[in-house]
Enzyme design. Structure first.
Site, PDB file in Angstrom:
ATOM      1  N   VAL A   1      10.079  21.424 -48.463  1.00  0.00           N
ATOM      2  CA  VAL A   1       9.616  22.500 -49.336  1.00  0.00           C
ATOM      3  C   VAL A   1       8.446  23.312 -48.771  1.00  0.00           C
ATOM      4  O   VAL A   1       8.121  24.367 -49.308  1.00  0.00           O
ATOM      5  CB  VAL A   1       9.235  22.024 -50.756  1.00  0.00           C
ATOM      6  CG1 VAL A   1      10.445  21.691 -51.577  1.00  0.00           C
ATOM      7  CG2 VAL A   1       8.265  20.861 -50.705  1.00  0.00           C
TER       8      VAL A   1
ATOM      9  N   LYS B   1      11.768  12.419 -44.634  1.00  0.00           N
ATOM     10  CA  LYS B   1      12.751  11.472 -45.191  1.00  0.00           C
ATOM     11  C   LYS B   1      13.724  10.984 -44.119  1.00  0.00           C
ATOM     12  O   LYS B   1      14.135   9.825 -44.116  1.00  0.00           O
ATOM     13  CB  LYS B   1      13.533  12.137 -46.331  1.00  0.00           C
ATOM     14  CG  LYS B   1      12.700  12.446 -47.568  1.00  0.00           C
ATOM     15  CD  LYS B   1      13.487  13.315 -48.556  1.00  0.00           C
ATOM     16  CE  LYS B   1      12.688  13.638 -49.811  1.00  0.00           C
ATOM     17  NZ  LYS B   1      13.369  14.602 -50.693  1.00  0.00           N
TER      18      LYS B   1
ATOM     19  N   TYR C   1      19.625  19.597 -49.238  1.00  0.00           N
ATOM     20  CA  TYR C   1      19.647  19.489 -50.694  1.00  0.00           C
ATOM     21  C   TYR C   1      21.068  19.697 -51.178  1.00  0.00           C
ATOM     22  O   TYR C   1      22.010  19.189 -50.580  1.00  0.00           O
ATOM     23  CB  TYR C   1      18.657  20.480 -51.316  1.00  0.00           C
ATOM     24  CG  TYR C   1      17.257  20.314 -50.765  1.00  0.00           C
ATOM     25  CD1 TYR C   1      16.534  19.162 -51.007  1.00  0.00           C
ATOM     26  CD2 TYR C   1      16.677  21.280 -49.977  1.00  0.00           C
ATOM     27  CE1 TYR C   1      15.254  18.992 -50.492  1.00  0.00           C
ATOM     28  CE2 TYR C   1      15.398  21.125 -49.462  1.00  0.00           C
ATOM     29  CZ  TYR C   1      14.696  19.970 -49.726  1.00  0.00           C
ATOM     30  OH  TYR C   1      13.448  19.800 -49.216  1.00  0.00           O
TER      31      TYR C   1
ATOM     32  N   SER D   1       9.823  16.960 -47.060  1.00  0.00           N
ATOM     33  CA  SER D   1      11.070  16.183 -47.083  1.00  0.00           C
ATOM     34  C   SER D   1      11.657  15.877 -45.715  1.00  0.00           C
ATOM     35  O   SER D   1      12.529  15.022 -45.605  1.00  0.00           O
ATOM     36  CB  SER D   1      12.128  16.941 -47.864  1.00  0.00           C
ATOM     37  OG  SER D   1      12.147  16.503 -49.177  1.00  0.00           O
TER      38      SER D   1
ATOM     39  N   TYR E   1       4.846   7.530 -50.536  1.00  0.00           N
ATOM     40  CA  TYR E   1       5.850   8.549 -50.231  1.00  0.00           C
ATOM     41  C   TYR E   1       5.184   9.937 -50.164  1.00  0.00           C
ATOM     42  O   TYR E   1       5.450  10.733 -49.266  1.00  0.00           O
ATOM     43  CB  TYR E   1       6.962   8.509 -51.299  1.00  0.00           C
ATOM     44  CG  TYR E   1       7.752   9.774 -51.381  1.00  0.00           C
ATOM     45  CD1 TYR E   1       8.694  10.088 -50.394  1.00  0.00           C
ATOM     46  CD2 TYR E   1       7.549  10.690 -52.417  1.00  0.00           C
ATOM     47  CE1 TYR E   1       9.413  11.273 -50.452  1.00  0.00           C
ATOM     48  CE2 TYR E   1       8.260  11.873 -52.481  1.00  0.00           C
ATOM     49  CZ  TYR E   1       9.188  12.159 -51.498  1.00  0.00           C
ATOM     50  OH  TYR E   1       9.884  13.340 -51.540  1.00  0.00           O
TER      51      TYR E   1
HETATM   52  N1  GLU Z   1       6.812  15.831 -51.477  1.00  0.00           N
HETATM   53  C1  GLU Z   1       7.849  16.651 -52.004  1.00  0.00           C
HETATM   54  C2  GLU Z   1       8.367  16.082 -53.303  1.00  0.00           C
HETATM   55  O1  GLU Z   1       8.633  14.926 -53.398  1.00  0.00           O
HETATM   56  C3  GLU Z   1       8.921  16.804 -51.003  1.00  0.00           C
HETATM   57  C4  GLU Z   1      10.015  17.657 -51.490  1.00  0.00           C
HETATM   58  C5  GLU Z   1      10.744  18.361 -50.418  1.00  0.00           C
HETATM   59  O2  GLU Z   1      10.246  18.712 -49.364  1.00  0.00           O
HETATM   60  O3  GLU Z   1      11.936  18.587 -50.701  1.00  0.00           O
HETATM   61  O4  GLU Z   1       8.510  16.775 -54.279  1.00  0.00           O
END
Ligand code: GLU
Length: 465
Positions: free
Chosen positions: A261, A67, A243, A64, A191
């Site tokens: 994650v 992002k 989050y 994430s 993604y």
């Molecule tokens: N590729 C993971 C997902 O979309 C990333 C989630 C994350 O790092 O929060 O579930």
């Protein structure tokens, strides 16, 4: 002498190590098998100096954390207005992979939850681009930020793709709501590929340092992300980066951050430092347990909370006076005390620093006020010098205010010399009001020669004069 900073980082690592809370993410097979004994921490200063401790070369998938950077790329490729019309900037309080959209607008709440991140991904290059084009664009951009070529971890990519039902559902929801226009499967696959890019803590600290350094790469000095995008990214990281723990994070740690994650967390404290931590066990919100503990300790012990008030503005202006002797300058009139007043600024000057200069100018160069002892003390100075030799930067409002002060002093007929070897003032001859200009020079000698005549001397309280 050996720097104490790596020893300190080592101490932070060892303080967090006994914490056995959390577990490796289990919904992606490769992450579930991660070696949870690995830990690392890294700081990158905004001048590119890097300190790290622990397993600082161990690679893991960025997840994430991508992002934040892909949001910046989407802004660059699609424009901020288009991005804002598709993705909100409100914290959601939901889990990162919630199937949710903002009421009324149908936009994903923010770019840090999966719905917003998949939308941001779909805006990279163009809405009609292919998966390969977007992956190449993102890999190149992230590699430039890290300062080395990064690669997709195919095993992580395949593992996540196998269990991508939830993200696929989000993709179709976005398509049905008219937020994305491309093939939802293509957007989600892209993604997931972006999340599977491998990095280590040194890469992440450097990438964060670019954000901390207003978008300029600390090592190459290239402007990689426009400053307006950096502000947008850091704002969203502050309110939505951790989050649904954003409020907790801002009050206890207090720097913009993003976690992933796989167990990494990045932090970027504007103007100071880029931070990265890694430890795979995450809590129920998806944040690395030891990473959060390390960031809390760093913030507390190193004073990294962004709301801690700075005292910088109080020390940015220094005034000194010199008296010129043996000058050959013929223009001195009878009332001139052959006095030169030097106003010296230091550091990264913003509004408070420019305001202090403005206040000092008005007070010391204006007419004496009987109620304010010391005011008007240099009203008859034969020359005024602004020294920006130790100024690292002026922001736009500081520059504008100083330009205005210059225009007013010139209008009053003052002799004004600016020492500005790095051209931070950006004095534009074409734009100056009334065609009046200060003399801009590179050093003190040139300034003195201009005011007092070539070869003149100065008697001064300031050793540089
Ligand atoms: N590729 C993971 C997902 O979309 C990333 C989630 C994350 O790092 O929060 O579930």
């Amino acid at each position: 002498m050996k720097s104490p900073i790596p020893d300190y980082l080592h101490h932070v690592l060892e303080t967090a190590r006994p914490n056995e809370g959390g577990a490796a993410a289990d919904y992606i097979e490769t992450l579930a098998n991660a070696d949870t004994s690995k830990m690392a921490i890294c700081l990158s200063m905004v001048d590119g100096n890097v300190y790290s401790a622990g397993d600082d070369k161990i690679e893991f998938s960025i997840q994430s954390i991508s992002k934040a950077f892909v949001y910046a790329i989407a802004i660059e490729d699609a424009g901020l207005d288009q991005v804002l019309s598709k993705i909100g900037v409100e914290p959601s309080g939901d889990r990162f992979n919630q199937l949710s959209l903002e009421r009324n607008t149908n936009r994903p709440m923010n770019p840090m939850i999966n719905a917003g991140a998949i939308t941001a991904h779909s805006l990279v290059v163009s809405p009609t681009a292919t998966l390969d084009q977007r992956t190449e664009r993102i890999l190149n951009a992230l590699s430039r930020l890290a300062g080395r070529q990064l690669h997709v971890d195919e095993e992580v990519y395949q593992a996540e793709l196998k269990d991508a039902d939830r993200n696929m559902a989000i993709g179709y929801m976005l398509k049905a709501a008219g937020i994305i226009t491309c093939d939802p499967q293509e957007a989600v696959r892209g993604y997931i590929r972006q999340c599977a890019i491998n990095v280590n803590v040194q890469d992440l600290a450097m990438m964060s340092a670019v954000l901390a350094n207003a978008g300029v790469h600390p090592v190459s000095n290239e402007q990689i992300i426009p400053q307006t995008s950096v502000r947008q990214v850091l704002s969203v990281m502050t309110t939505c980066g951790m989050y649904d723990a954003a409020g907790d994070w801002v009050s206890s740690v207090g720097f913009p951050a993003k976690s992933g994650v796989a167990g990494a967390i990045i932090g970027a404290l504007p103007g100071q430092v880029g931070i990265a931590t890694f430890s795979p066990k995450i809590d129920e919100r998806g944040n690395s347990v030891r990473g959060v503990a390390m960031c809390q300790q760093l913030s507390r012990e190193m004073g990294l909370h962004m709301m801690d008030a700075s005292h910088v503005a109080r020390s940015t202006v220094q005034t000194s006076v010199s008296t010129l002797v043996e000058g050959e300058h013929k223009t001195h009139n009878g009332s001139c005390k052959r006095e030169v007043v030097v106003f010296k600024l230091r550091g990264a000057v913003r509004f408070p620093g420019a305001e202090r200069l403005t206040r000092a100018l008005a007070r010391e160069l204006g007419q004496p006020d009987p109620l304010d002892e010391g005011s008007g003390s240099h009203a008859d100075a034969c020359g005024i010098v602004f020294s920006f030799r130790d100024v690292f930067s002026l922001n736009f409002i500081a520059r504008r205010l100083i330009h205005e002060n210059i225009a007013r002093l010139l209008k009053e007929g003052k002799v004004l010399v600016i020492i500005d070897p790095s051209e931070v003032l950006e004095w534009d001859k074409a734009k100056a009001k009334d065609g009046r200009h200060p003399k801009v020079v590179d050093n003190e000698t040139e300034a003195r020669d201009y005011i007092g005549g070539t070869g003149c001397q100065a008697v001064s309280q300031d050793p540089e004069w």
